[in-house]
Design a protein around this motif. Structure first.
Motif, PDB file in Angstrom:
ATOM      1  N   VAL A 146      33.197  31.014  21.128  1.00 38.33           N
ATOM      2  CA  VAL A 146      34.184  30.607  22.132  1.00 38.33           C
ATOM      3  C   VAL A 146      35.072  31.787  22.517  1.00 38.33           C
ATOM      4  CG1 VAL A 146      36.237  29.172  22.528  1.00 38.33           C
ATOM      5  CG2 VAL A 146      34.199  28.169  21.499  1.00 38.33           C
ATOM      6  N   ALA A 147      35.516  32.554  21.522  1.00 37.40           N
ATOM      7  CA  ALA A 147      36.369  33.705  21.805  1.00 37.40           C
ATOM      8  C   ALA A 147      35.637  34.745  22.637  1.00 37.40           C
ATOM      9  CB  ALA A 147      36.860  34.324  20.496  1.00 37.40           C
ATOM     10  N   LEU A 148      34.364  34.984  22.335  1.00 37.14           N
ATOM     11  CA  LEU A 148      33.609  35.992  23.071  1.00 37.14           C
ATOM     12  C   LEU A 148      33.305  35.548  24.504  1.00 37.14           C
ATOM     13  CD1 LEU A 148      31.134  37.213  20.323  1.00 37.14           C
ATOM     14  CD2 LEU A 148      33.028  38.496  21.321  1.00 37.14           C
ATOM     15  N   VAL A 149      32.998  34.269  24.699  1.00 39.70           N
ATOM     16  CA  VAL A 149      32.777  33.762  26.056  1.00 39.70           C
ATOM     17  C   VAL A 149      34.082  33.864  26.860  1.00 39.70           C
ATOM     18  CG1 VAL A 149      32.290  31.694  27.425  1.00 39.70           C
ATOM     19  CG2 VAL A 149      30.840  32.266  25.470  1.00 39.70           C
ATOM     20  N   ALA A 150      35.205  33.501  26.232  1.00 40.27           N
ATOM     21  CA  ALA A 150      36.502  33.628  26.908  1.00 40.27           C
ATOM     22  C   ALA A 150      36.808  35.076  27.243  1.00 40.27           C
ATOM     23  CB  ALA A 150      37.608  33.036  26.026  1.00 40.27           C
ATOM     24  N   TYR A 151      36.441  35.954  26.349  1.00 41.24           N
ATOM     25  CA  TYR A 151      36.652  37.385  26.549  1.00 41.24           C
ATOM     26  C   TYR A 151      35.859  37.891  27.753  1.00 41.24           C
ATOM     27  CZ  TYR A 151      36.433  42.385  25.357  1.00 41.24           C
ATOM     28  OH  TYR A 151      36.486  43.749  25.385  1.00 41.24           O
ATOM     29  N   GLY A 152      34.594  37.517  27.830  1.00 42.04           N
ATOM     30  CA  GLY A 152      33.788  37.908  28.978  1.00 42.04           C
ATOM     31  C   GLY A 152      34.296  37.309  30.273  1.00 42.04           C
ATOM     32  N   LEU A 153      34.734  36.066  30.216  1.00 40.06           N
ATOM     33  CA  LEU A 153      35.284  35.403  31.395  1.00 40.06           C
ATOM     34  C   LEU A 153      36.557  36.097  31.860  1.00 40.06           C
ATOM     35  CD1 LEU A 153      34.590  32.927  33.157  1.00 40.06           C
ATOM     36  CD2 LEU A 153      36.086  31.571  31.688  1.00 40.06           C
ATOM     37  N   SER A 154      37.365  36.565  30.894  1.00 38.03           N
ATOM     38  CA  SER A 154      38.602  37.259  31.256  1.00 38.03           C
ATOM     39  C   SER A 154      38.317  38.599  31.918  1.00 38.03           C
ATOM     40  CB  SER A 154      39.470  37.467  30.002  1.00 38.03           C
ATOM     41  OG  SER A 154      38.919  38.450  29.155  1.00 38.03           O
ATOM     42  N   LEU A 155      37.235  39.269  31.502  1.00 34.22           N
ATOM     43  CA  LEU A 155      36.865  40.533  32.137  1.00 34.22           C
ATOM     44  C   LEU A 155      36.501  40.314  33.600  1.00 34.22           C
ATOM     45  CD1 LEU A 155      34.717  42.333  29.417  1.00 34.22           C
ATOM     46  CD2 LEU A 155      37.056  42.843  30.113  1.00 34.22           C
ATOM     47  N   TYR A 156      35.776  39.223  33.879  1.00 36.21           N
ATOM     48  CA  TYR A 156      35.439  38.917  35.266  1.00 36.21           C
ATOM     49  C   TYR A 156      36.706  38.583  36.055  1.00 36.21           C
ATOM     50  CZ  TYR A 156      33.692  36.462  39.352  1.00 36.21           C
ATOM     51  OH  TYR A 156      33.458  36.052  40.638  1.00 36.21           O
ATOM     52  N   GLY A 157      37.583  37.781  35.456  1.00 32.53           N
ATOM     53  CA  GLY A 157      38.809  37.388  36.143  1.00 32.53           C
ATOM     54  C   GLY A 157      39.738  38.555  36.405  1.00 32.53           C
ATOM     55  N   SER A 158      39.777  39.517  35.490  1.00 32.41           N
ATOM     56  CA  SER A 158      40.692  40.645  35.649  1.00 32.41           C
ATOM     57  C   SER A 158      40.312  41.525  36.830  1.00 32.41           C
ATOM     58  CB  SER A 158      40.706  41.476  34.367  1.00 32.41           C
ATOM     59  OG  SER A 158      39.449  42.095  34.149  1.00 32.41           O
ATOM     60  N   GLN A 159      39.034  41.531  37.206  1.00 31.47           N
ATOM     61  CA  GLN A 159      38.598  42.338  38.345  1.00 31.47           C
ATOM     62  C   GLN A 159      39.025  41.723  39.675  1.00 31.47           C
ATOM     63  OE1 GLN A 159      34.369  42.754  37.927  1.00 31.47           O
ATOM     64  NE2 GLN A 159      34.548  44.410  36.443  1.00 31.47           N
ATOM     65  N   ARG A 160      39.256  40.403  39.659  1.00 38.92           N
ATOM     66  CA  ARG A 160      39.599  39.694  40.893  1.00 38.92           C
ATOM     67  C   ARG A 160      41.088  39.454  41.040  1.00 38.92           C
ATOM     68  NH1 ARG A 160      35.512  36.826  43.195  1.00 38.92           N
ATOM     69  NH2 ARG A 160      36.912  35.094  43.697  1.00 38.92           N
TER      70      ARG A 160
END
Length: 307
Positions: free
Chosen positions: A197-211
């Protein structure tokens, strides 16, 4: 491929899944908050409690923590001296910068690395406790400019579920008490969700930070960002390695653990602190994003060389 590098490949792969989920629109970037809260308040505390309660006390009180304290003190001192004396930053800006240079993501990334790369989740517990019990209250006292009492600052760690869970687990480890399986099985089941869960959230945050739009901030902080990222990504792990290898004579898994933990990226909650105190927001956000991107190749290289 070594076991250490293979472990990193597994961790990065799950984070990439999170990124692709965001890119594909299966979850919104804002859903990262839900997953992060699930990991932070439920799954990771359960994992830390179960892990620390069964940990070997020699691991919990190993010299690895000393290397982290030395590395943190060194990079924070360098940042504060440069920011305050050379660039005339105020006390709160320098504090955010010092935290961005040293406060590692021991929860969302440190726990998975401790488990899958180093083979023991308890190894990261002393780092978590040091940051939450020492660094955070002291930093808040400085940022508050006297607005928060010493007692209130010292009690802050007890509001953090990771601190409470780790301390309760430590009590069981020291006392030798074992809880019945009827209690531990549900805890272990919840803890099993922490890493994915933490790693999926981490990857999702990387995508969100670009936008996301850039954080509002005064101009001229580029050199602050450069200094913080350089200290965090390169200097801190180097100091930890030299301290562990030359001063403490560590080798093998202990040397690897000390260096990897110091190479973890800036924790995301530093940006939360910056927003809360309305200072250093661009610096904190940039440090989190840039050190996160740099940490994967750096830690993979460390694992390949020392593993």
């Amino acid at each position: 491929m070594s076991g250490v590098v293979a472990a990193f490949v597994a961790l990065v792969s799950v984070a990439v899944v999170g990124y692709l989920i965001g890119m594909g629109g299966l979850l919104r970037a804002s859903d990262e908050l839900v997953l992060s809260r699930l990991a932070f308040f439920v799954a990771t505390p359960a994992l830390m409690f179960a892990t620390v309660s069964r940990a070997d006390l020699r691991i919990l009180f190993s010299p690895v923590l000393l290397t982290e304290v030395v590395a943190v003190a060194f990079v924070q001192l360098v940042y504060v001296l440069v920011a305050r004396l050379a660039w005339r930053r105020d006390r709160r800006e320098a504090t955010i910068g010092a935290l961005a240079s040293s406060y590692v993501n021991a929860g969302n990334l440190g726990v998975p690395i401790a488990i899958y790369v180093l083979g023991d989740g308890a190894l990261v517990a002393p780092i978590l406790l040091f940051q939450l019990i020492v660094l955070t209250p002291v930093s808040f006292l400085i940022l508050d400019k006297g607005g928060r009492s010493v007692r209130a600052a010292l009690l802050l760690p007890l509001r953090n579920p990771l601190t409470v869970a780790s301390l309760l687990g430590l009590v069981l480890a020291v006392s030798g008490i074992s809880l019945p399986l009827l209690i531990m099985r549900p805890v272990e089941l919840l803890g099993g969700a922490a890493v994915p869960v933490a790693l999926v959230a981490y990857g999702l945050s990387l995508y969100g930070s670009q936008r996301a739009p850039a954080a509002p901030e005064a101009n001229g902080v580029g050199k602050d960002i450069f200094l913080a990222v350089t200290l965090k990504a390169f200097v801190q792990p180097a100091v930890a390695y030299l301290t562990a290898r030359l001063a403490l004579g560590l080798d093998g898994s202990a040397l690897l653990a000390a260096t990897l933990f110091a190479a973890l990226p800036t924790a995301q909650n530093i940006y939360v602190y910056a927003v809360n105190y309305d200072t250093g927001r661009r610096l904190a956000r940039s440090a989190v994003l840039l050190t996160t991107g740099l940490s994967i190749p750096i830690m993979t290289t460390i694992g390949a060389v020392l593993g």
